[in-house]
Design a protein around this motif. Structure first.
Motif, PDB file in Angstrom:
ATOM      1  N   GLY A  43       0.820  -1.205   0.000  1.00  0.00           N
ATOM      2  CA  GLY A  43       0.000   0.000   0.000  1.00  0.00           C
ATOM      3  C   GLY A  43       0.854   1.255   0.000  1.00  0.00           C
ATOM      4  O   GLY A  43       1.838   1.362  -0.739  1.00  0.00           O
ATOM      5  N   SER A  44       0.516   2.208   0.839  1.00  0.00           N
ATOM      6  CA  SER A  44       1.259   3.467   0.891  1.00  0.00           C
ATOM      7  C   SER A  44       2.518   3.385   1.736  1.00  0.00           C
ATOM      8  O   SER A  44       3.168   4.400   1.988  1.00  0.00           O
ATOM      9  CB  SER A  44       0.359   4.594   1.402  1.00  0.00           C
ATOM     10  OG  SER A  44      -0.183   4.262   2.670  1.00  0.00           O
ATOM     11  N   GLY A  45       2.896   2.188   2.185  1.00  0.00           N
ATOM     12  CA  GLY A  45       4.212   1.983   2.779  1.00  0.00           C
ATOM     13  C   GLY A  45       4.326   2.203   4.267  1.00  0.00           C
ATOM     14  O   GLY A  45       5.439   2.245   4.798  1.00  0.00           O
ATOM     15  N   ASP A  46       3.199   2.318   4.983  1.00  0.00           N
ATOM     16  CA  ASP A  46       3.284   2.591   6.418  1.00  0.00           C
ATOM     17  C   ASP A  46       4.057   1.508   7.170  1.00  0.00           C
ATOM     18  O   ASP A  46       4.953   1.807   7.965  1.00  0.00           O
ATOM     19  CB  ASP A  46       1.879   2.711   7.015  1.00  0.00           C
ATOM     20  CG  ASP A  46       1.125   3.916   6.488  1.00  0.00           C
ATOM     21  OD1 ASP A  46       1.762   4.821   5.942  1.00  0.00           O
ATOM     22  OD2 ASP A  46      -0.113   3.942   6.614  1.00  0.00           O
ATOM     23  N   LEU A  47       3.726   0.249   6.921  1.00  0.00           N
ATOM     24  CA  LEU A  47       4.420  -0.837   7.614  1.00  0.00           C
ATOM     25  C   LEU A  47       5.849  -0.970   7.111  1.00  0.00           C
ATOM     26  O   LEU A  47       6.766  -1.223   7.906  1.00  0.00           O
ATOM     27  CB  LEU A  47       3.668  -2.152   7.434  1.00  0.00           C
ATOM     28  CG  LEU A  47       4.301  -3.382   8.093  1.00  0.00           C
ATOM     29  CD1 LEU A  47       4.510  -3.168   9.580  1.00  0.00           C
ATOM     30  CD2 LEU A  47       3.456  -4.626   7.840  1.00  0.00           C
ATOM     31  N   ALA A  48       6.074  -0.801   5.822  1.00  0.00           N
ATOM     32  CA  ALA A  48       7.433  -0.909   5.277  1.00  0.00           C
ATOM     33  C   ALA A  48       8.365   0.087   5.945  1.00  0.00           C
ATOM     34  O   ALA A  48       9.528  -0.235   6.259  1.00  0.00           O
ATOM     35  CB  ALA A  48       7.405  -0.688   3.768  1.00  0.00           C
ATOM     36  N   ARG A  49       7.881   1.305   6.188  1.00  0.00           N
ATOM     37  CA  ARG A  49       8.733   2.302   6.843  1.00  0.00           C
ATOM     38  C   ARG A  49       9.012   1.937   8.300  1.00  0.00           C
ATOM     39  O   ARG A  49      10.106   2.201   8.816  1.00  0.00           O
ATOM     40  CB  ARG A  49       8.081   3.684   6.729  1.00  0.00           C
ATOM     41  CG  ARG A  49       8.150   4.256   5.314  1.00  0.00           C
ATOM     42  CD  ARG A  49       7.627   5.676   5.244  1.00  0.00           C
ATOM     43  NE  ARG A  49       6.174   5.740   5.398  1.00  0.00           N
ATOM     44  CZ  ARG A  49       5.312   5.583   4.400  1.00  0.00           C
ATOM     45  NH1 ARG A  49       5.758   5.336   3.168  1.00  0.00           N
ATOM     46  NH2 ARG A  49       4.012   5.671   4.611  1.00  0.00           N
ATOM     47  N   LEU A  50       8.037   1.323   8.963  1.00  0.00           N
ATOM     48  CA  LEU A  50       8.293   0.852  10.325  1.00  0.00           C
ATOM     49  C   LEU A  50       9.309  -0.283  10.326  1.00  0.00           C
ATOM     50  O   LEU A  50      10.203  -0.333  11.194  1.00  0.00           O
ATOM     51  CB  LEU A  50       6.986   0.376  10.962  1.00  0.00           C
ATOM     52  CG  LEU A  50       5.928   1.446  11.246  1.00  0.00           C
ATOM     53  CD1 LEU A  50       4.640   0.797  11.738  1.00  0.00           C
ATOM     54  CD2 LEU A  50       6.435   2.454  12.268  1.00  0.00           C
ATOM     55  N   VAL A 169      -5.374   5.816   2.766  1.00  0.00           N
ATOM     56  CA  VAL A 169      -4.903   5.443   1.432  1.00  0.00           C
ATOM     57  C   VAL A 169      -3.899   4.314   1.493  1.00  0.00           C
ATOM     58  O   VAL A 169      -3.106   4.127   0.578  1.00  0.00           O
ATOM     59  CB  VAL A 169      -4.286   6.662   0.715  1.00  0.00           C
ATOM     60  CG1 VAL A 169      -5.331   7.711   0.450  1.00  0.00           C
ATOM     61  CG2 VAL A 169      -3.127   7.252   1.530  1.00  0.00           C
ATOM     62  N   SER A 170      -3.905   3.530   2.555  1.00  0.00           N
ATOM     63  CA  SER A 170      -2.914   2.465   2.693  1.00  0.00           C
ATOM     64  C   SER A 170      -3.135   1.350   1.693  1.00  0.00           C
ATOM     65  O   SER A 170      -2.218   0.602   1.385  1.00  0.00           O
ATOM     66  CB  SER A 170      -2.926   1.906   4.114  1.00  0.00           C
ATOM     67  OG  SER A 170      -4.197   1.380   4.421  1.00  0.00           O
ATOM     68  N   MET A 171      -4.371   1.209   1.187  1.00  0.00           N
ATOM     69  CA  MET A 171      -4.661   0.176   0.206  1.00  0.00           C
ATOM     70  C   MET A 171      -5.619   0.738  -0.836  1.00  0.00           C
ATOM     71  O   MET A 171      -6.471   1.561  -0.522  1.00  0.00           O
ATOM     72  CB  MET A 171      -5.311  -1.046   0.863  1.00  0.00           C
ATOM     73  CG  MET A 171      -4.384  -1.864   1.722  1.00  0.00           C
ATOM     74  SD  MET A 171      -5.235  -3.309   2.361  1.00  0.00           S
ATOM     75  CE  MET A 171      -5.633  -4.186   0.852  1.00  0.00           C
TER      76      MET A 171
END
Length: 222
Positions: A43-50, A169-171
């Protein structure tokens, strides 16, 4: 039906990200530091950045070019995340990872092929964490769903604090209803990933955690 329409209107004006609620839970299942991580359906990368705060390298994959472009915009250059536009599981990078995550995406994918791809890419000692969605069928499913409705309203009010907010907008994938029930998911997952731990949660989610205890491949001496 009138009640359901009223709830839909309420949540349309006060949305909150059910998946982001699981991000702290996911991080608690992971080691403090890892070499590499893969986030499938980023998605918009929230978990990837964590994940990038713990991993030397993060590959984040999503099939939607627009949301992947948005993820790149939101990620500072110094954060070690590489975003890839690809369909899972066929388009996943052919390398091993210490951590693989997949949040509210697995029910959009061919189940067996996806778990096999995750298993084959997880390094020895690595951790797979999946947050999934399943079709309600059992009495436990329906009970958790009923309990989740008032809690969902409370969370929406708390997250938005009485004001209207933009839809997360995560997905951007279509909201495809899940085809498998939780017992079906658990049975097939444990056959593919011996020792996998699965449990139901509130807010219409379940989780799967599997640690790859297989020893590394031993290459013959030359």
């Amino acid at each position: 039906m009138t009640l359901l329409r009223a709830l839909d209107r309420f949540h349309a004006g006060r949305p909150w990200d059910h998946n982001a609620r699981f991000h702290p839970w996911i991080l608690r299942r992971l080691p403090p530091r890892v070499g590499s991580a893969l986030d499938v359906g980023c998605g918009s990368g929230d978990l990837a950045r964590l994940l990038a705060a713990r991993a030397g390298r993060v590959d984040a994959v999503d099939a939607d070019p627009a949301i992947t472009a948005r993820a790149r915009e939101l990620t500072p250059p110094a954060v070690p995340v590489t975003y890839l536009v690809a369909d899972a599981p066929a388009g996943l990078p052919e390398r091993s990872y210490d951590v693989i995550t997949c949040v509210a995406v697995l029910h959009h994918l061919p189940f067996t092929e996806a778990l096999e791809a995750f298993r084959d890419r997880l390094a020895p000692g690595g951790t797979l964490v999946v947050v999934g969605v399943s079709r309600e069928r059992t009495p436990v499913d329906h009970l958790l769903g009923i309990v989740s409705i008032p809690l969902n309203i409370v969370m929406a009010l708390l997250k938005n604090r009485g004001r209207r907010a933009a839809r997360p907008v995560s997905m951007t994938a279509p909201n495809r209803p899940p085809g498998m029930t939780f017992p079906e998911v658990a049975r097939e997952a444990r056959a593919l990933l011996p020792g996998a731990r699965l449990r139901r949660h509130l807010f219409w989610r379940h989780t799967l955690v599997w640690r790859n205890d297989r020893p590394p491949l031993q290459h013959p001496a030359t």
